[in-house]
Design an enzyme around this catalytic site. Structure first.
Site, mmCIF file in Angstrom:
data_model
loop_
_atom_site.group_PDB
_atom_site.id
_atom_site.type_symbol
_atom_site.label_atom_id
_atom_site.label_comp_id
_atom_site.label_asym_id
_atom_site.label_seq_id
_atom_site.Cartn_x
_atom_site.Cartn_y
_atom_site.Cartn_z
ATOM 1 N N ARG A 15 0.855 -1.192 0.000
ATOM 2 C CA ARG A 15 0.000 0.000 0.000
ATOM 3 C C ARG A 15 0.890 1.241 0.000
ATOM 4 O O ARG A 15 1.869 1.311 0.766
ATOM 5 C CB ARG A 15 -0.895 0.021 1.243
ATOM 6 N N ASP A 57 4.908 -0.622 -6.689
ATOM 7 C CA ASP A 57 3.657 -0.975 -7.378
ATOM 8 C C ASP A 57 2.487 -0.207 -6.777
ATOM 9 O O ASP A 57 1.404 -0.170 -7.366
ATOM 10 C CB ASP A 57 3.414 -2.488 -7.272
ATOM 11 N N GLU A 60 -1.595 7.457 -5.638
ATOM 12 C CA GLU A 60 -2.001 6.711 -6.839
ATOM 13 C C GLU A 60 -3.462 6.873 -7.240
ATOM 14 O O GLU A 60 -3.803 6.726 -8.421
ATOM 15 C CB GLU A 60 -1.688 5.225 -6.669
ATOM 16 N N HIS A 64 0.002 -0.418 -9.730
ATOM 17 C CA HIS A 64 -0.817 -1.314 -8.892
ATOM 18 C C HIS A 64 -1.297 -2.533 -9.695
ATOM 19 O O HIS A 64 -2.479 -2.888 -9.670
ATOM 20 C CB HIS A 64 -2.022 -0.548 -8.303
HETATM 21 C C1 COI Z 1 -6.262 -5.484 -3.189
HETATM 22 O O1 COI Z 1 -6.760 -6.572 -3.478
HETATM 23 O O2 COI Z 1 -6.466 -4.949 -2.091
HETATM 24 C C2 COI Z 1 -5.411 -4.814 -4.158
HETATM 25 O O3 COI Z 1 -4.559 -4.067 -3.769
HETATM 26 C C3 COI Z 1 -5.677 -5.039 -5.590
HETATM 27 C C4 COI Z 1 -6.730 -4.097 -6.048
HETATM 28 C C5 COI Z 1 -6.162 -2.785 -6.490
HETATM 29 C C6 COI Z 1 -7.580 -4.689 -7.129
#
Ligand code: COI
Length: 334
Positions: free
Chosen positions: A235, A259, A264, A296
């Site tokens: 995150r 990532d 973001e 991401h």
């Molecule tokens: C999550 O599953 O929490 C992710 O970080 C992926 C999401 C951006 C689809």
């Protein structure tokens, strides 16, 4: 029974159709729009909603959904940091997420990118593009020569540990929740400080809870080894981006895998070609030869996306039928 899904992307449609085929008695409808106070009314008449977005599920949004008669909400992703939990609780929401859709997707991406940084692949790719085929000074570091420090030993962290051990690295770990198996095998160091001091590569696999915000900062970077590689496929807010930039500029940090990014939302997963790019700091990071930015997408594999869709719909149906879902989200503040 009716389920309404928000923000369905083209790449999710085959899996949504697969679920529909297997549940012909369930009425499934969907939109590509995000869930907002305005779009909440689209769910009117549904028994539950299936959602995914990085946009906040605000008090207004949750209220609008409750006004439309829907309080059973199933997320297709892991993170629940963008939900107004107090409001959800007040309105009697029942929420599920998909905590394990493919830990391998994220772990594999983190490992690949870490290895690419160590081998200076981006620099070599740039030289190739310019037809500069000289070796020096683009010399690599082998993964097996690194001490890899894993912060967070949940599903993703554990897969990452296995992959890095496959490369022959020495793996150490830190977590406030110790996994008994890993503890028996002696992976855990006593403190984050110990991990920062010992690791050549540091990869974050912890959630964005208040205690973890900016855990990578000037002070923690100062404790790290010279030439450290930092990997954040978790995150954005875990990392003080300005501190990392200072570390990259001074040479303290050898490379950075990013990532996820604190700025973001609203920038990633959009095509900025030919448009004014909205974030100078991010543009600078993208352009650096020792920084690997991805928008991401660590999670973004066919395996993961299928599981996200299918498991979220399964969960939502269980909520609707009054059964225990596989992964209920606790609405207490985390
Ligand atoms: C999550 O599953 O929490 C992710 O970080 C992926 C999401 C951006 C689809």
């Amino acid at each position: 029974t009716k389920i309404f899904a928000y923000a369905i992307r083209k790449d999710e449609e085959p899996f949504l159709n697969e679920w529909k085929e297997a549940h012909k008695d369930i009425d499934v409808d969907y939109t590509d729009k995000l869930l907002t106070p305005e779009t909440a009314k689209l769910a009117k008449g549904a028994d539950g909603v299936v959602v995914y977005q990085q946009l906040d599920y605000t008090a207004d949004t949750l209220q609008a959904l409750a006004d439309a008669g829907v309080t059973k909400m199933s997320l297709r992703n892991v993170g629940v940091d963008n939900i107004d939990m107090d409001k959800a609780k007040e309105l009697g929401f029942e929420i599920t997420n998909v905590p394990v859709y493919s830990p391998d997707a994220i772990a594999e991406h983190a490992a690949i990118q870490a290895a690419r940084v160590l081998r200076q692949d981006k620099r070599m790719d740039e030289k190739m593009a310019k037809r500069d085929l000289r070796w020096a000074p683009t010399i690599g570091r082998e993964v097996r020569d690194q001490v890899v420090g894993v912060v967070g030993t949940g599903h993703i962290g554990q897969v990452f540990m296995r992959i890095m051990e496959g490369f022959g690295a020495k793996v150490i770990a830190y977590d406030i929740f110790k996994n008994p198996e890993l503890e028996k095998k002696g992976y855990y160091v006593d403190s984050l400080d110990d991990l920062y001091k010992q690791a050549d590569v540091i990869s974050l696999h912890v959630p964005d809870v208040p205690a973890n915000v900016h855990m990578i900062n000037d002070k923690s970077i100062a404790e790290m080894k010279d030439g450290v590689v930092i990997v954040n496929c978790s995150r954005g807010p875990l990392v003080d981006t300005d501190a990392v930039i200072r570390g990259l500029d001074s040479g303290k940090i050898f490379g950075f895998v990013m990532d996820t990014y604190e700025g973001e939302v609203g920038v990633f997963n959009k095509d900025w070609e030919g448009k004014e790019f909205p974030d100078k700091r991010l543009a600078d990071l993208i352009d650096r030869p020792n920084v690997l930015v991805t928008p991401h997408t660590a999670f973004y594999t066919t395996h993961a996306v299928r599981n996200m869709v299918v498991k979220a719909f399964d969960n939502n149906l269980k909520l609707i039928n009054g059964e225990k879902p596989d992964s209920p989200v606790a609405l207490d503040k985390n």
